[in-house]
Scaffold this motif. Structure first.
Motif, PDB file in Angstrom:
ATOM      1  N   ALA A  39      -0.384 -29.394  -0.034  1.00  0.00           N
ATOM      2  CA  ALA A  39      -1.246 -29.937   1.021  1.00  0.00           C
ATOM      3  C   ALA A  39      -2.718 -29.714   0.674  1.00  0.00           C
ATOM      4  N   ILE A  40      -3.030 -28.542   0.144  1.00  0.00           N
ATOM      5  CA  ILE A  40      -4.407 -28.267  -0.285  1.00  0.00           C
ATOM      6  C   ILE A  40      -4.810 -29.265  -1.368  1.00  0.00           C
ATOM      7  N   LYS A  41      -3.936 -29.458  -2.348  1.00  0.00           N
ATOM      8  CA  LYS A  41      -4.208 -30.399  -3.433  1.00  0.00           C
ATOM      9  C   LYS A  41      -4.411 -31.819  -2.893  1.00  0.00           C
ATOM     10  N   ALA A  42      -3.700 -32.153  -1.823  1.00  0.00           N
ATOM     11  CA  ALA A  42      -3.807 -33.484  -1.221  1.00  0.00           C
ATOM     12  C   ALA A  42      -5.010 -33.606  -0.284  1.00  0.00           C
ATOM     13  N   GLY A  43      -5.762 -32.508  -0.113  1.00  0.00           N
ATOM     14  CA  GLY A  43      -6.976 -32.575   0.695  1.00  0.00           C
ATOM     15  C   GLY A  43      -6.871 -32.023   2.093  1.00  0.00           C
ATOM     16  N   ALA A  44      -5.767 -31.370   2.436  1.00  0.00           N
ATOM     17  CA  ALA A  44      -5.617 -30.816   3.786  1.00  0.00           C
ATOM     18  C   ALA A  44      -6.601 -29.669   3.989  1.00  0.00           C
ATOM     19  N   THR A  45      -7.151 -29.620   5.183  1.00  0.00           N
ATOM     20  CA  THR A  45      -8.064 -28.538   5.546  1.00  0.00           C
ATOM     21  C   THR A  45      -7.297 -27.441   6.278  1.00  0.00           C
ATOM     22  N   ARG A  46      -7.926 -26.304   6.395  1.00  0.00           N
ATOM     23  CA  ARG A  46      -7.317 -25.200   7.152  1.00  0.00           C
ATOM     24  C   ARG A  46      -7.083 -25.641   8.596  1.00  0.00           C
ATOM     25  N   GLU A  47      -8.020 -26.382   9.151  1.00  0.00           N
ATOM     26  CA  GLU A  47      -7.891 -26.849  10.539  1.00  0.00           C
ATOM     27  C   GLU A  47      -6.673 -27.756  10.707  1.00  0.00           C
ATOM     28  N   GLU A  48      -6.399 -28.597   9.714  1.00  0.00           N
ATOM     29  CA  GLU A  48      -5.216 -29.457   9.789  1.00  0.00           C
ATOM     30  C   GLU A  48      -3.938 -28.631   9.708  1.00  0.00           C
ATOM     31  N   VAL A  49      -3.938 -27.628   8.868  1.00  0.00           N
ATOM     32  CA  VAL A  49      -2.769 -26.742   8.784  1.00  0.00           C
ATOM     33  C   VAL A  49      -2.604 -25.991  10.101  1.00  0.00           C
ATOM     34  N   VAL A  50      -3.708 -25.521  10.685  1.00  0.00           N
ATOM     35  CA  VAL A  50      -3.637 -24.827  11.983  1.00  0.00           C
ATOM     36  C   VAL A  50      -3.014 -25.740  13.034  1.00  0.00           C
ATOM     37  N   GLU A  51      -3.415 -27.006  13.069  1.00  0.00           N
ATOM     38  CA  GLU A  51      -2.837 -27.924  14.061  1.00  0.00           C
ATOM     39  C   GLU A  51      -1.355 -28.186  13.794  1.00  0.00           C
ATOM     40  N   ALA A  52      -0.983 -28.289  12.520  1.00  0.00           N
ATOM     41  CA  ALA A  52       0.440 -28.454  12.194  1.00  0.00           C
ATOM     42  C   ALA A  52       1.226 -27.229  12.647  1.00  0.00           C
ATOM     43  N   VAL A  53       0.659 -26.038  12.442  1.00  0.00           N
ATOM     44  CA  VAL A  53       1.307 -24.808  12.908  1.00  0.00           C
ATOM     45  C   VAL A  53       1.453 -24.845  14.429  1.00  0.00           C
ATOM     46  N   GLY A  54       0.446 -25.322  15.125  1.00  0.00           N
ATOM     47  CA  GLY A  54       0.526 -25.428  16.588  1.00  0.00           C
ATOM     48  C   GLY A  54       1.674 -26.317  17.038  1.00  0.00           C
ATOM     49  N   VAL A  55       1.857 -27.441  16.359  1.00  0.00           N
ATOM     50  CA  VAL A  55       2.976 -28.328  16.697  1.00  0.00           C
ATOM     51  C   VAL A  55       4.297 -27.610  16.427  1.00  0.00           C
ATOM     52  N   CYS A  56       4.369 -26.877  15.322  1.00  0.00           N
ATOM     53  CA  CYS A  56       5.582 -26.109  15.015  1.00  0.00           C
ATOM     54  C   CYS A  56       5.864 -25.083  16.108  1.00  0.00           C
ATOM     55  N   MET A  57       4.819 -24.415  16.567  1.00  0.00           N
ATOM     56  CA  MET A  57       4.999 -23.413  17.631  1.00  0.00           C
ATOM     57  C   MET A  57       5.513 -24.071  18.899  1.00  0.00           C
ATOM     58  N   MET A  58       4.956 -25.236  19.239  1.00  0.00           N
ATOM     59  CA  MET A  58       5.400 -25.941  20.441  1.00  0.00           C
ATOM     60  C   MET A  58       6.878 -26.304  20.336  1.00  0.00           C
ATOM     61  N   MET A  59       7.289 -26.759  19.162  1.00  0.00           N
ATOM     62  CA  MET A  59       8.661 -27.218  18.984  1.00  0.00           C
ATOM     63  C   MET A  59       9.639 -26.085  18.660  1.00  0.00           C
ATOM     64  N   GLY A  60       9.150 -25.021  18.003  1.00  0.00           N
ATOM     65  CA  GLY A  60      10.068 -23.998  17.516  1.00  0.00           C
ATOM     66  C   GLY A  60       9.899 -22.618  18.109  1.00  0.00           C
ATOM     67  N   GLY A  61       8.912 -22.436  18.983  1.00  0.00           N
ATOM     68  CA  GLY A  61       8.733 -21.152  19.646  1.00  0.00           C
ATOM     69  C   GLY A  61       8.309 -20.025  18.722  1.00  0.00           C
ATOM     70  N   GLY A  62       8.753 -18.816  19.068  1.00  0.00           N
ATOM     71  CA  GLY A  62       8.341 -17.602  18.386  1.00  0.00           C
ATOM     72  C   GLY A  62       8.595 -17.592  16.885  1.00  0.00           C
ATOM     73  N   PRO A  63       9.777 -18.000  16.406  1.00  0.00           N
ATOM     74  CA  PRO A  63       9.984 -17.998  14.962  1.00  0.00           C
ATOM     75  C   PRO A  63       8.979 -18.892  14.223  1.00  0.00           C
ATOM     76  N   SER A  64       8.651 -20.034  14.793  1.00  0.00           N
ATOM     77  CA  SER A  64       7.654 -20.898  14.164  1.00  0.00           C
ATOM     78  C   SER A  64       6.273 -20.264  14.208  1.00  0.00           C
ATOM     79  N   PHE A  65       5.998 -19.487  15.247  1.00  0.00           N
ATOM     80  CA  PHE A  65       4.732 -18.749  15.325  1.00  0.00           C
ATOM     81  C   PHE A  65       4.637 -17.774  14.152  1.00  0.00           C
ATOM     82  N   MET A  66       5.719 -17.016  13.901  1.00  0.00           N
ATOM     83  CA  MET A  66       5.721 -16.025  12.829  1.00  0.00           C
ATOM     84  C   MET A  66       5.573 -16.685  11.458  1.00  0.00           C
ATOM     85  N   TYR A  67       6.323 -17.742  11.207  1.00  0.00           N
ATOM     86  CA  TYR A  67       6.255 -18.422   9.917  1.00  0.00           C
ATOM     87  C   TYR A  67       4.992 -19.267   9.807  1.00  0.00           C
TER      88      TYR A  67
END
Length: 111
Positions: free
Chosen positions: A70-98
């Motif tokens: 993703a970094i090589k493809a140009g993803a920013t930290r902010e984009e990764v943070v938002e993807a993590v947020g979607v994971c947390m919404m869909m996957g709860g605590g385990p997605s928060f940890m990972y």
């Protein structure tokens, strides 16, 4: 965790599997190449999706490889943070940890 060392170890392990079963690993590589080729979605978007699935499936190695891609493809930290947020919404605590592991990987692999 040292993400660069972790990915180096995983690559060495994957090389052993590639040597042991080249037909299967070549087929997987072909599927990967065909799937990740830019189309209606760009490479960055596909890598963020793959990262999200790695987080949801709790696959540390997947997280490392897809953060790096993703970094090589140009993803920013902010984009990764938002993807993590979607994971947390869909996957709860385990997605928060990972998801936290994904941000750690981003911070280490982006330098």
């Amino acid at each position: 965790m040292d993400w660069k060392a972790e990915l180096a170890t995983t690559n060495a392990n994957l090389d052993a599997v590639r040597a042991a079963h080249p037909d299967a690993t070549k087929a997987f590589g072909g599927m990967h190449a065909g799937t990740m080729r830019p189309g209606a979605l760009g490479m960055k978007e596909k890598e963020l999706i793959a990262l999200s699935i790695g987080i949801a499936k709790q696959c540390g190695d997947c997280i490392g490889f897809h953060v790096k891609a993703a970094i090589k493809a140009g993803a920013t930290r902010e984009e990764v943070v938002e993807a993590v947020g979607v994971c947390m919404m869909m996957g709860g605590g385990p997605s928060f940890m990972y998801g936290a592991k994904a941000l750690e990987a981003f911070d280490q692999l982006s330098v």
